[in-house]
Scaffold this motif. Structure first.
Motif, short mmCIF file in Angstrom:
data_model
loop_
_atom_site.label_atom_id
_atom_site.label_comp_id
_atom_site.label_asym_id
_atom_site.label_seq_id
_atom_site.Cartn_x
_atom_site.Cartn_y
_atom_site.Cartn_z
N HIS A 264 9.25 -32.42 25.77
CA HIS A 264 10.46 -33.23 25.94
C HIS A 264 10.86 -33.10 27.40
O HIS A 264 11.28 -32.03 27.85
CB HIS A 264 11.55 -32.70 25.00
CG HIS A 264 12.86 -33.40 25.12
ND1 HIS A 264 13.05 -34.71 24.74
CD2 HIS A 264 14.07 -32.97 25.60
CE1 HIS A 264 14.32 -35.05 24.95
NE2 HIS A 264 14.94 -34.02 25.49
N LEU A 265 10.74 -34.18 28.16
CA LEU A 265 10.82 -34.12 29.61
C LEU A 265 12.17 -34.55 30.17
O LEU A 265 12.61 -35.69 29.96
CB LEU A 265 9.71 -35.00 30.21
CG LEU A 265 9.63 -35.09 31.73
CD1 LEU A 265 9.35 -33.72 32.35
CD2 LEU A 265 8.55 -36.10 32.14
N HIS A 266 12.82 -33.63 30.87
CA HIS A 266 13.96 -33.93 31.74
C HIS A 266 13.50 -33.72 33.17
O HIS A 266 12.76 -32.77 33.46
CB HIS A 266 15.12 -32.97 31.48
CG HIS A 266 15.89 -33.22 30.23
ND1 HIS A 266 17.11 -33.85 30.22
CD2 HIS A 266 15.62 -32.91 28.95
CE1 HIS A 266 17.57 -33.92 28.98
NE2 HIS A 266 16.67 -33.36 28.18
N VAL A 267 13.98 -34.55 34.09
CA VAL A 267 13.69 -34.34 35.51
C VAL A 267 15.00 -34.19 36.27
O VAL A 267 16.06 -34.64 35.81
CB VAL A 267 12.84 -35.48 36.11
CG1 VAL A 267 11.42 -35.43 35.55
CG2 VAL A 267 13.47 -36.85 35.85
N ARG A 268 14.92 -33.57 37.43
CA ARG A 268 16.09 -33.30 38.27
C ARG A 268 15.90 -33.95 39.64
O ARG A 268 14.77 -34.17 40.09
CB ARG A 268 16.28 -31.79 38.43
CG ARG A 268 16.35 -30.99 37.12
CD ARG A 268 17.60 -31.28 36.33
NE ARG A 268 17.65 -30.46 35.13
CZ ARG A 268 18.25 -29.26 35.06
NH1 ARG A 268 18.81 -28.72 36.14
NH2 ARG A 268 18.27 -28.58 33.92
N ASP A 269 17.03 -34.19 40.32
CA ASP A 269 16.96 -34.69 41.69
C ASP A 269 16.80 -33.52 42.66
O ASP A 269 16.63 -32.37 42.23
CB ASP A 269 18.18 -35.56 42.02
CG ASP A 269 19.50 -34.79 41.99
OD1 ASP A 269 19.48 -33.53 42.02
OD2 ASP A 269 20.56 -35.45 41.95
N ASP A 270 16.86 -33.80 43.95
CA ASP A 270 16.62 -32.75 44.94
C ASP A 270 17.67 -31.65 44.90
O ASP A 270 17.42 -30.53 45.34
CB ASP A 270 16.56 -33.35 46.34
CG ASP A 270 15.31 -34.18 46.58
OD1 ASP A 270 14.32 -33.97 45.84
OD2 ASP A 270 15.32 -35.04 47.48
#
Length: 278
Positions: free
Chosen positions: A47-53
């Motif tokens: 289950h994929l969450h991504v984050r910003d810089d």
């Protein structure tokens, strides 16, 4: 026949940071490394969450695509990758749908209450759900309460959500004190499922917050459900110890479920369990 069991790992979520746990993965490289370790520990899906810089939750399509590619390199082609559309009070329905259209993932989780905040949003949501169905995307519906399950049934009945078979996930403990789940929370969800045709119409999953994560997941697996485990929801093993990694949580749940003698689901089966149209 004993049905196969699928385990999905949710390694980070939208809100936690390395300040909560030093091994919580937030960069794309860390997520990919975690994915490989969790696959080796027995997970069939991510289950994929991504984050910003800055480490903040984002639905940025380019980051989703980059993360998916990195996961493929680290974990191979067998691990199913499911992206999230979670709003976290930031993203609007049109932004959630735009992200999915840009990524065209193999699987996605969607909370109907976020995508359809009122009746005026139904037409746009119906067009989106229809598009996803035609694309063959596995759509999993996040259902936080039995009343929301009844509403999902209404959406299905009116054709806003297409298809004859659907995947749902029930988060336990989301609204409980201190976000501590209790396996007893399963009862009303399972009752509604049985009233509505059970496994003939729905494949169902559970995730659970807090120290009772493992107990809640094993209760679900014993009743025929599937499990989403990981640091998004809990850092704790079955014995109350704090896990060192997401892979440790996957292995801990797999060991606890071994007595059920449910074989691991294949990639194709996991995609179907996550809502891929048949």
């Amino acid at each position: 026949m004993i049905s196969p069991l699928s385990l999905m790992v949710a390694p980070n979520g939208a809100r936690k940071s390395p300040a909560d746990h030093p091994n919580l993965p937030v960069t794309i490289d860390a997520i990919a490394t975690t994915a490989g370790a969790c696959r080796d520990a027995g997970a069939q899906a991510l289950h994929l969450h991504v984050r910003d810089d800055a480490g903040r939750h984002t639905l940025d399509a380019a980051r989703y695509l980059a993360a998916t590619a990195a996961v493929r390199r680290a974990a191979g082609e067998e691990l199913v990758v499911q992206i999230t559309t979670e709003a976290v009070g930031i993203f609007k329905p049109h932004e959630q749908m735009a992200a999915v259209r840009a990524v065209v993932p193999e699987a996605v989780s969607i909370a109907p209450k976020e995508l359809i905040p009122d009746a005026g949003a139904e037409a746009e949501a119906a067009a989106f759900y229809g598009w996803a169905h035609r694309q063959g995307i596995a759509v999993q519906h996040i259902v936080y309460a039995p009343a929301e399950f009844d509403w999902l049934l209404d959406l299905i009945g009116r054709g806003i959500v297409p298809g004859a078979r659907h995947s749902v996930i029930f988060p336990l403990g989301r609204y409980a004190a201190d976000q501590e789940s209790d396996p007893a929370e399963l009862a009303p969800f399972v009752a509604r499922l049985r009233e509505q045709g059970g496994v003939e119409r729905f494949d169902w999953w559970v995730c659970a917050f807090g120290r009772a994560e493992t107990a809640s997941l094993i209760a679900a697996a014993a009743l025929g459900g599937h499990c989403r485990v990981g640091f998004e929801n809990s850092f704790f093993n079955a014995d109350g110890s704090r896990a060192g990694s997401n892979a440790e949580r996957v292995a801990n749940v797999q060991a606890a479920a071994s007595g059920l003698r449910r074989p691991p689901a294949t990639r194709a089966a996991t995609l179907r369990l996550l809502g891929r149209p048949e």
